[in-house]
Scaffold this active site. Structure first.
Site, PDB file in Angstrom:
ATOM      1  N   CYS A  87       0.834  -1.209   0.000  1.00 28.21           N
ATOM      2  CA  CYS A  87       0.000   0.000   0.000  1.00 28.21           C
ATOM      3  C   CYS A  87       0.866   1.255   0.000  1.00 28.21           C
ATOM      4  CB  CYS A  87      -0.905   0.011   1.226  1.00 28.21           C
ATOM      5  SG  CYS A  87      -2.001  -1.405   1.344  1.00 28.21           S
TER       6      CYS A  87
HETATM    7  C1  BEZ Z   1       0.546  -4.554   1.803  1.00 26.85           C
HETATM    8  O1  BEZ Z   1       0.063  -3.495   1.455  1.00 26.85           O
HETATM    9  O2  BEZ Z   1       1.740  -4.772   1.735  1.00 26.85           O
HETATM   10  C2  BEZ Z   1      -0.332  -5.661   2.318  1.00 26.85           C
HETATM   11  C3  BEZ Z   1      -1.508  -5.371   2.970  1.00 26.85           C
HETATM   12  C4  BEZ Z   1      -2.274  -6.390   3.468  1.00 26.85           C
HETATM   13  C5  BEZ Z   1      -1.882  -7.699   3.278  1.00 26.85           C
HETATM   14  C6  BEZ Z   1      -0.711  -7.975   2.593  1.00 26.85           C
HETATM   15  C7  BEZ Z   1       0.079  -6.962   2.114  1.00 26.85           C
END
Ligand code: BEZ
Length: 212
Positions: free
Chosen positions: A46
């Site tokens: 994210c």
């Molecule tokens: C991420 O944004 O890295 C992420 C968010 C939730 C689960 C897995 C990865």
């Protein structure tokens, strides 16, 4: 909650964001919009996604598109995380992030897919036209960051095909030849497409991009 389908009016809502309260339809104004969700603040994928979107501000603005992100984390969390995004992605977050702690918007837009995760939003994307209608929906899992070049490419196609009687073929990019839609008769082609056309099959007629 109702499934949102292409052509539906984008549901309106009022929500708290990092740039103050947003009434979605008023915030969209006369332009196009992208509403996209991410699973959680302070997560790696994210962080790269929101940094990328910040860097694409001019590209979205050139297309008259405003962008708003959403997760079910709160405002204080968003503000803290923005500092990390700016620092690590070498940018400055320049769009609002909705704090949807009560999951009101996530529920309205069906952004929580319980068999994937009961509490967090998946990576949803809604492109909304200047008529407030939903033009595109995308759903990615938490483990896969989105391709924002692809999002811009689709917006180029959506904005072209909204006004011209063309469709865009596989792997089309802005400036490439387009497909003449089947509802256009051969007799109408010279007036509608003065740059000419190529008939590969009666149902497969190509023309240079009309607005280039
Ligand atoms: C991420 O944004 O890295 C992420 C968010 C939730 C689960 C897995 C990865």
């Amino acid at each position: 909650m109702k499934t949102i389908r292409l052509g539906d009016e984008a549901p309106n809502f009022t929500a708290n964001s990092t740039e103050g309260e947003i009434n979605f339809h008023e915030w969209l104004g006369e332009g196009w919009g992208v509403l996209f969700s991410h699973p959680a603040d302070y997560t790696p994928v994210c962080t790269t996604e929101l940094g990328t979107v910040a860097k694409y501000k001019d590209a979205f603005a050139q297309r008259n598109v405003k962008v708003v992100a959403l997760s079910v984390d709160g405002i204080d969390s968003h503000h803290g995380w923005i500092k990390d995004i700016n620092e690590t992605q070498n940018t400055s977050v320049n769009f609002p992030i909705i704090a949807d702690e009560d999951k009101k918007v996530a529920t309205l837009y069906d952004m929580i897919h319980p068999n994937a995760d009961n509490n967090l939003t998946v990576r949803s994307v809604f492109v909304i036209g200047n008529d407030k209608k939903v033009k595109l929906t995308l759903t990615y899992p938490a483990s896969t960051g989105r391709n924002f070049d692809e999002l811009l490419r689709v917006i180029d196609s959506l904005q072209l095909t909204a006004y011209q009687k063309v469709a865009t073929p596989a792997n089309w990019n802005n400036g490439d030849d387009c497909v003449i839609v089947p509802s256009v008769s051969n007799e109408q082609i010279p007036e509608l497409f003065p740059k000419g056309h190529t008939e590969i099959k009666p149902y497969l007629r190509m023309t240079p991009q009309p607005n280039k």
